[in-house]
Every structure is written in C-alpha cells, then in structure tokens.
Design a protein around this motif. Sequence first.
Motif, PDB file in Angstrom:
ATOM      1  N   GLY A  13       0.815  -1.211   0.000  1.00 56.06           N
ATOM      2  CA  GLY A  13       0.000   0.000   0.000  1.00 56.06           C
ATOM      3  C   GLY A  13       0.843   1.254   0.000  1.00 56.06           C
ATOM      4  N   ARG A  14       1.880   1.254   0.832  1.00 53.57           N
ATOM      5  CA  ARG A  14       2.776   2.417   0.912  1.00 53.57           C
ATOM      6  C   ARG A  14       3.468   2.666  -0.431  1.00 53.57           C
ATOM      7  NH1 ARG A  14       6.159   4.252   5.193  1.00 53.57           N
ATOM      8  NH2 ARG A  14       5.785   2.326   6.380  1.00 53.57           N
ATOM      9  N   ALA A  15       4.032   1.620  -1.020  1.00 52.81           N
ATOM     10  CA  ALA A  15       4.792   1.775  -2.259  1.00 52.81           C
ATOM     11  C   ALA A  15       3.895   2.211  -3.419  1.00 52.81           C
ATOM     12  CB  ALA A  15       5.497   0.462  -2.599  1.00 52.81           C
ATOM     13  N   THR A  16       2.693   1.658  -3.480  1.00 47.32           N
ATOM     14  CA  THR A  16       1.773   2.017  -4.559  1.00 47.32           C
ATOM     15  C   THR A  16       1.425   3.500  -4.509  1.00 47.32           C
ATOM     16  OG1 THR A  16       0.834  -0.204  -4.654  1.00 47.32           O
ATOM     17  CG2 THR A  16      -0.511   1.592  -5.539  1.00 47.32           C
ATOM     18  N   ALA A  17       1.065   3.992  -3.316  1.00 44.76           N
ATOM     19  CA  ALA A  17       0.702   5.399  -3.175  1.00 44.76           C
ATOM     20  C   ALA A  17       1.897   6.306  -3.459  1.00 44.76           C
ATOM     21  CB  ALA A  17       0.167   5.655  -1.773  1.00 44.76           C
ATOM     22  N   SER A  18       3.069   5.922  -2.985  1.00 45.94           N
ATOM     23  CA  SER A  18       4.262   6.749  -3.194  1.00 45.94           C
ATOM     24  C   SER A  18       4.597   6.867  -4.668  1.00 45.94           C
ATOM     25  CB  SER A  18       5.448   6.153  -2.434  1.00 45.94           C
ATOM     26  OG  SER A  18       5.228   6.194  -1.034  1.00 45.94           O
ATOM     27  N   GLU A  19       4.497   5.764  -5.421  1.00 41.44           N
ATOM     28  CA  GLU A  19       4.806   5.795  -6.848  1.00 41.44           C
ATOM     29  C   GLU A  19       3.799   6.639  -7.626  1.00 41.44           C
ATOM     30  OE1 GLU A  19       5.246   1.893  -8.425  1.00 41.44           O
ATOM     31  OE2 GLU A  19       7.105   1.495  -7.309  1.00 41.44           O
ATOM     32  N   SER A  33      -8.340  -7.829   8.681  1.00 45.41           N
ATOM     33  CA  SER A  33      -9.075  -9.089   8.603  1.00 45.41           C
ATOM     34  C   SER A  33      -8.544  -9.840   7.390  1.00 45.41           C
ATOM     35  CB  SER A  33     -10.584  -8.831   8.502  1.00 45.41           C
ATOM     36  OG  SER A  33     -11.309 -10.057   8.565  1.00 45.41           O
ATOM     37  N   ASP A  34      -9.424 -10.406   6.538  1.00 44.45           N
ATOM     38  CA  ASP A  34      -8.919 -11.053   5.335  1.00 44.45           C
ATOM     39  C   ASP A  34      -8.353 -10.024   4.358  1.00 44.45           C
ATOM     40  OD1 ASP A  34     -11.434 -10.018   4.931  1.00 44.45           O
ATOM     41  OD2 ASP A  34     -12.079 -11.589   3.558  1.00 44.45           O
ATOM     42  N   ARG A  35      -8.775  -8.766   4.509  1.00 49.75           N
ATOM     43  CA  ARG A  35      -8.121  -7.658   3.827  1.00 49.75           C
ATOM     44  C   ARG A  35      -7.967  -6.528   4.835  1.00 49.75           C
ATOM     45  NH1 ARG A  35     -12.410  -5.208  -0.564  1.00 49.75           N
ATOM     46  NH2 ARG A  35     -14.222  -5.000   0.786  1.00 49.75           N
ATOM     47  N   VAL A  36      -7.103  -5.569   4.532  1.00 47.30           N
ATOM     48  CA  VAL A  36      -6.792  -4.537   5.521  1.00 47.30           C
ATOM     49  C   VAL A  36      -7.125  -3.152   4.982  1.00 47.30           C
ATOM     50  CG1 VAL A  36      -4.995  -5.888   6.648  1.00 47.30           C
ATOM     51  CG2 VAL A  36      -4.380  -4.363   4.771  1.00 47.30           C
ATOM     52  N   ALA A  37      -7.414  -2.252   5.904  1.00 51.08           N
ATOM     53  CA  ALA A  37      -7.611  -0.839   5.590  1.00 51.08           C
ATOM     54  C   ALA A  37      -6.490  -0.070   6.271  1.00 51.08           C
ATOM     55  CB  ALA A  37      -8.973  -0.360   6.081  1.00 51.08           C
ATOM     56  N   LEU A  38      -5.784   0.759   5.492  1.00 49.21           N
ATOM     57  CA  LEU A  38      -4.625   1.487   5.984  1.00 49.21           C
ATOM     58  C   LEU A  38      -4.817   2.974   5.767  1.00 49.21           C
ATOM     59  CD1 LEU A  38      -1.918  -0.705   4.178  1.00 49.21           C
ATOM     60  CD2 LEU A  38      -2.783  -1.034   6.515  1.00 49.21           C
ATOM     61  N   ARG A  39      -4.534   3.764   6.794  1.00 53.19           N
ATOM     62  CA  ARG A  39      -4.499   5.215   6.623  1.00 53.19           C
ATOM     63  C   ARG A  39      -3.071   5.622   6.314  1.00 53.19           C
ATOM     64  NH1 ARG A  39      -5.747  10.051  11.075  1.00 53.19           N
ATOM     65  NH2 ARG A  39      -5.571  11.778   9.584  1.00 53.19           N
ATOM     66  N   LEU A  40      -2.891   6.251   5.157  1.00 56.54           N
ATOM     67  CA  LEU A  40      -1.574   6.713   4.745  1.00 56.54           C
ATOM     68  C   LEU A  40      -1.472   8.200   5.058  1.00 56.54           C
ATOM     69  CD1 LEU A  40      -1.444   4.986   1.223  1.00 56.54           C
ATOM     70  CD2 LEU A  40      -0.921   4.004   3.466  1.00 56.54           C
ATOM     71  N   VAL A  41      -0.450   8.576   5.814  1.00 55.70           N
ATOM     72  CA  VAL A  41      -0.288   9.971   6.206  1.00 55.70           C
ATOM     73  C   VAL A  41       1.088  10.462   5.759  1.00 55.70           C
ATOM     74  CG1 VAL A  41      -1.893   9.882   8.142  1.00 55.70           C
ATOM     75  CG2 VAL A  41       0.461   9.197   8.498  1.00 55.70           C
ATOM     76  N   PRO A  42       1.219  11.757   5.427  1.00 52.49           N
ATOM     77  CA  PRO A  42       0.231  12.829   5.598  1.00 52.49           C
ATOM     78  C   PRO A  42      -0.724  13.027   4.423  1.00 52.49           C
ATOM     79  CG  PRO A  42       2.286  13.774   4.855  1.00 52.49           C
ATOM     80  CD  PRO A  42       2.538  12.293   4.995  1.00 52.49           C
ATOM     81  N   CYS A  43      -0.654  12.166   3.385  1.00 48.71           N
ATOM     82  CA  CYS A  43      -1.519  12.382   2.220  1.00 48.71           C
ATOM     83  C   CYS A  43      -2.984  12.100   2.523  1.00 48.71           C
ATOM     84  CB  CYS A  43      -1.053  11.519   1.050  1.00 48.71           C
ATOM     85  SG  CYS A  43      -1.171   9.738   1.333  1.00 48.71           S
ATOM     86  N   ASP A  44      -3.264  11.454   3.649  1.00 48.08           N
ATOM     87  CA  ASP A  44      -4.628  11.133   4.085  1.00 48.08           C
ATOM     88  C   ASP A  44      -5.411  10.357   3.022  1.00 48.08           C
ATOM     89  OD1 ASP A  44      -5.021  11.561   6.709  1.00 48.08           O
ATOM     90  OD2 ASP A  44      -6.047  13.474   6.528  1.00 48.08           O
ATOM     91  N   VAL A  45      -4.856   9.200   2.693  1.00 50.19           N
ATOM     92  CA  VAL A  45      -5.509   8.247   1.802  1.00 50.19           C
ATOM     93  C   VAL A  45      -5.878   7.018   2.618  1.00 50.19           C
ATOM     94  CG1 VAL A  45      -5.086   6.620  -0.091  1.00 50.19           C
ATOM     95  CG2 VAL A  45      -4.434   9.010  -0.336  1.00 50.19           C
ATOM     96  N   LEU A  46      -7.015   6.432   2.311  1.00 47.02           N
ATOM     97  CA  LEU A  46      -7.414   5.161   2.909  1.00 47.02           C
ATOM     98  C   LEU A  46      -7.128   4.090   1.854  1.00 47.02           C
ATOM     99  CD1 LEU A  46      -9.591   2.759   3.559  1.00 47.02           C
ATOM    100  CD2 LEU A  46      -8.662   3.989   5.514  1.00 47.02           C
ATOM    101  N   SER A  95      -6.758  -0.521  -3.663  1.00 42.90           N
ATOM    102  CA  SER A  95      -7.570   0.606  -4.129  1.00 42.90           C
ATOM    103  C   SER A  95      -7.383   1.757  -3.136  1.00 42.90           C
ATOM    104  CB  SER A  95      -9.052   0.225  -4.251  1.00 42.90           C
ATOM    105  OG  SER A  95      -9.551  -0.327  -3.041  1.00 42.90           O
ATOM    106  N   LEU A  96      -7.417   2.984  -3.652  1.00 40.60           N
ATOM    107  CA  LEU A  96      -7.104   4.171  -2.855  1.00 40.60           C
ATOM    108  C   LEU A  96      -8.343   5.058  -2.736  1.00 40.60           C
ATOM    109  CD1 LEU A  96      -3.587   4.931  -4.377  1.00 40.60           C
ATOM    110  CD2 LEU A  96      -4.137   3.626  -2.302  1.00 40.60           C
ATOM    111  N   TRP A  97      -8.713   5.380  -1.501  1.00 40.60           N
ATOM    112  CA  TRP A  97      -9.959   6.065  -1.185  1.00 40.60           C
ATOM    113  C   TRP A  97      -9.688   7.324  -0.386  1.00 40.60           C
ATOM    114  CZ3 TRP A  97     -14.601   3.555  -2.661  1.00 40.60           C
ATOM    115  CH2 TRP A  97     -14.421   2.260  -3.178  1.00 40.60           C
ATOM    116  N   THR A  98     -10.649   8.231  -0.408  1.00 42.61           N
ATOM    117  CA  THR A  98     -10.581   9.419   0.452  1.00 42.61           C
ATOM    118  C   THR A  98     -10.677   8.976   1.904  1.00 42.61           C
ATOM    119  OG1 THR A  98     -11.620  10.803  -1.233  1.00 42.61           O
ATOM    120  CG2 THR A  98     -11.733  11.578   1.054  1.00 42.61           C
ATOM    121  N   TYR A  99      -9.813   9.516   2.738  1.00 45.21           N
ATOM    122  CA  TYR A  99      -9.888   9.223   4.177  1.00 45.21           C
ATOM    123  C   TYR A  99     -10.783  10.262   4.841  1.00 45.21           C
ATOM    124  CZ  TYR A  99      -8.830   8.701   9.078  1.00 45.21           C
ATOM    125  OH  TYR A  99      -8.959   8.526  10.434  1.00 45.21           O
ATOM    126  N   TYR A 100     -11.731   9.785   5.632  1.00 50.47           N
ATOM    127  CA  TYR A 100     -12.654  10.665   6.346  1.00 50.47           C
ATOM    128  C   TYR A 100     -12.389  10.560   7.852  1.00 50.47           C
ATOM    129  CZ  TYR A 100     -15.174  10.595   1.911  1.00 50.47           C
ATOM    130  OH  TYR A 100     -15.513  10.696   0.582  1.00 50.47           O
TER     131      TYR A 100
END
Length: 280
Positions: A13-19, A33-46, A95-100
């Motif tokens: 997740g980190r590498a994909t967003a950075s690229e 769980s079987d998949r994970v949700a990650l908050r990426l900071v400071p770009c604030d992506v879920l 997949s990259l989503w808006t973080y709320y």
Amino acid sequence: MEPWELRRAIEAGRATASELGLQVNDVVVIHNSDRVALRLVPCDVLARVAPSGHLADSAFEVKVAHHLADVDAPVAELDPRVEPRVYVRDAFAISLWTYYEPVGSEIAPADYADVFLRHHAALRQIDLDAPHFTDRVAVALREVNDREQSPELPDSVRELLSDTLSGLSAAISIDKARDQLLHGEPHPGNLLNTRRGPLFIDLATCCRGPIEFDLAHAPEEVGKHYADADHDLMHRCRALNWAMFSAWRWRRHDQMPDRDRWRAEGLNQVHAALARCGLG
C-alpha cells in the motif's frame, strides 16, 4: 492477516501510493481481517489492500463507487488525485480512497434510517450487474456443508446453520417484486459518521434483494424509522444474516480477530433471531 502478510500488505500500500506521487511518511492500520484498511499519512488516503485472490471483489467495489458517485450517494469516494482503479503489487489488490476523519457522536437511529433511504434511492438510479443475496447465502451454505472447509464445526451446529441458511434463503426469496440493489452489509462498522454526514463504506458486498436484507444489518431501532419496511421479513433476514456471519467464522481459513468469541456470539444471535421470528 497474519503478521508476516500484514507487513507485506502495508509495504504494498505504501509503495503504490508513493509511486503515484502521494506523500507517505507513516501507515496506520485501521482494520485487519482477510483484507486490511490502511491510513496513509500525511496524504490522508485510505488504502484497501487485499490478497490478489480478491481482485475481482476489489474491482467490483471500485465499479460500484464509480456508479454511486454519479448519483450523489452517501458513500465514501475514491481518492480524486489518482486514477480510480485497482492496482496490483506483490500479489495484493490495492484501491485508494478518500480518508474521512470520524466524528465522535453515535449515529442516531432516525439518522441511520435516513441515510438508508437516501442510499437505497441512489441505488435505484444506477444500472449495475450485481449478484442476488441468495448467491452469497449459497457460498456460505457450501462452506457449512463441506467438512474440509469447516473441519471444526460441530455436527449439531452444522445442521442448525445448514437448515437456517437453506430454509430462510428460500422463504425470503420467494417474492422478488421488492428486490433492488442493496449495500449488502451495512452494519454499524460500515457506516462512518463524518463531517460530511454518515457515509457507507465497503461497497464490494453490493447485491440484489429486499431492502429488509440491508435493514437487518443495522440495530433494530433503525428499522422503526424506515417507512414501509416489513418487520417480519426483517426479523427473518436478521436470522439469515447471523447464520451467514456464523458460517464465515467456522471457515478453516477465516482470519477474523478473536474468532472463538465471535463463533459463540454468532450462534447466540442465530438462536435469538430464530426465536424472535418464531422459528427457534
């Protein structure tokens, strides 16, 4: 995910967003769980990261999000700074989503019902090929009836879940006149209270069925505020939902945290829901 797999998922997740040009100095695990949700900071992506075996589910979720964004549905949106699609890296679908940022107040039953009404109205405006809820029940039933897939499931519980899944699925699906597109799993964990108001997340479960199937995932008080809901049907749907939940917890490869506790809780809820609709 197991710790070793979680570390790989985080790095993917980190590498994909950075690229893609997003600044990632830190990663916070929101859900595992079987998949994970990650908050990426400071770009604030879920970032939603799943094993590549879930690629079709991730792609379907992105497709649903595209459609619902066009009709102003109360759902979380894909991040607008990158191409809205599923990225594959190191055997993970990302997949990259808006973080709320969540707000602290609990969503009142009347507000929960209102966002249901708006979401169901939006779903009626889109044309999307989605499975029927009975297709999902059939998957759970196969897991229950296959001893290799659920080796720890006691025979008495296997019989209870098999009878409940098959019997209620058939009874609920007799009349398809009320069927429409649904969220599929709109339980409180999939409804965020944000500054924009309540927003549904986890759109990969979108399916067709009666609105009571959705309402049965919410606290019982919510259904009382939803106009024209069939409360008897809602009770049957609640029993069916708990039976599916229980079926997943007995899968050999289930990765839900604290699984033993949820196995017991799921069965307690199945018995209570069956009794509520006179089937105990």
